[in-house]
Design a protein around this motif. Sequence first.
Motif, PDB file in Angstrom:
ATOM      1  N   ARG A 104       1.049  -3.175   2.955  1.00 38.41           N
ATOM      2  CA  ARG A 104       2.067  -2.151   3.181  1.00 38.41           C
ATOM      3  C   ARG A 104       1.901  -1.092   2.087  1.00 38.41           C
ATOM      4  O   ARG A 104       2.190  -1.323   0.920  1.00 38.41           O
ATOM      5  CB  ARG A 104       3.449  -2.794   3.146  1.00 38.41           C
ATOM      6  CG  ARG A 104       3.655  -3.776   4.302  1.00 38.41           C
ATOM      7  CD  ARG A 104       4.985  -4.481   4.230  1.00 38.41           C
ATOM      8  NE  ARG A 104       5.062  -5.371   3.080  1.00 38.41           N
ATOM      9  CZ  ARG A 104       6.182  -5.619   2.400  1.00 38.41           C
ATOM     10  NH1 ARG A 104       7.305  -5.039   2.742  1.00 38.41           N
ATOM     11  NH2 ARG A 104       6.156  -6.451   1.395  1.00 38.41           N
ATOM     12  N   ASP A 127      -0.577  -0.617   6.709  1.00 39.29           N
ATOM     13  CA  ASP A 127       0.661  -0.374   7.426  1.00 39.29           C
ATOM     14  C   ASP A 127       1.625   0.363   6.507  1.00 39.29           C
ATOM     15  O   ASP A 127       1.406   0.452   5.292  1.00 39.29           O
ATOM     16  CB  ASP A 127       1.260  -1.720   7.863  1.00 39.29           C
ATOM     17  CG  ASP A 127       2.284  -1.586   8.984  1.00 39.29           C
ATOM     18  OD1 ASP A 127       2.606  -0.447   9.368  1.00 39.29           O
ATOM     19  OD2 ASP A 127       2.751  -2.633   9.469  1.00 39.29           O
ATOM     20  N   TRP A 129       4.968   0.967   4.293  1.00 41.01           N
ATOM     21  CA  TRP A 129       5.831   0.123   3.471  1.00 41.01           C
ATOM     22  C   TRP A 129       7.282   0.340   3.859  1.00 41.01           C
ATOM     23  O   TRP A 129       7.716   1.459   4.147  1.00 41.01           O
ATOM     24  CB  TRP A 129       5.641   0.474   1.995  1.00 41.01           C
ATOM     25  CG  TRP A 129       6.484  -0.373   1.082  1.00 41.01           C
ATOM     26  CD1 TRP A 129       6.187  -1.603   0.591  1.00 41.01           C
ATOM     27  CD2 TRP A 129       7.771  -0.036   0.538  1.00 41.01           C
ATOM     28  NE1 TRP A 129       7.203  -2.061  -0.203  1.00 41.01           N
ATOM     29  CE2 TRP A 129       8.194  -1.121  -0.262  1.00 41.01           C
ATOM     30  CE3 TRP A 129       8.612   1.084   0.667  1.00 41.01           C
ATOM     31  CZ2 TRP A 129       9.409  -1.122  -0.932  1.00 41.01           C
ATOM     32  CZ3 TRP A 129       9.832   1.083   0.009  1.00 41.01           C
ATOM     33  CH2 TRP A 129      10.220  -0.010  -0.785  1.00 41.01           C
TER      34      TRP A 129
END
Length: 205
Positions: A104, A127, A129
């Motif tokens: 993240r 991805d 956070w």
Amino acid sequence: MNTRVKICGLTRVEDVKAAVAKGADALGFVFYEPSPRAVTIEQAKVLAGHVPAFVSVVGLFVNPSEEQVREALDRIPLDLLQFHGDETPEFCSRFGRRWIKAVRVQQAGQIEKALSDYHGASGLLVDAWDPERFGGTGHSFNWDLIPSERSLPLILAGGLSSANVARAVEKVKPWAVDVSGGVEKSKGIKDIEKISDFIKEAHRV
């Protein structure tokens, strides 16, 4: 070469069949109870039974116990493990199965460190956070933080939809893209047309 597409957070047989029919390369099942897209092992076993050859079945875990992972592996034909929490490289690699690690992203240098720390992975998923959620946020992040030189295949996630996936592929040049909320009617309920449009856009570049 086409960018590969993973449809994640599947909970219904009809959505599995639709994703396969539209050309998904991988399907993700979430074994994380707090997620609105979570499935039980029994549910995932039924869903995986509708996945044909050459489409990967991915099990997503967030800080699981070793027993939880092994039970899933014993009962479901998982091709790949996805660890989306704070798992160590040693934990991820102890199951004798290919695995990917999710990161993240918050700051510069984080992806480079993860590429080094998790060098035994089959890919690194980047991805957005969120302080409260492990993925499935519906938010994107600053793609400029992604290095162009990568020692592992890079999987891009976070806020992707048919509206931005072509631009994401063009800019980031990922090995694969991963989508969940961007192809849904509601959490865990997929939309066939959105799946179709997403895969077409991902392959358009």
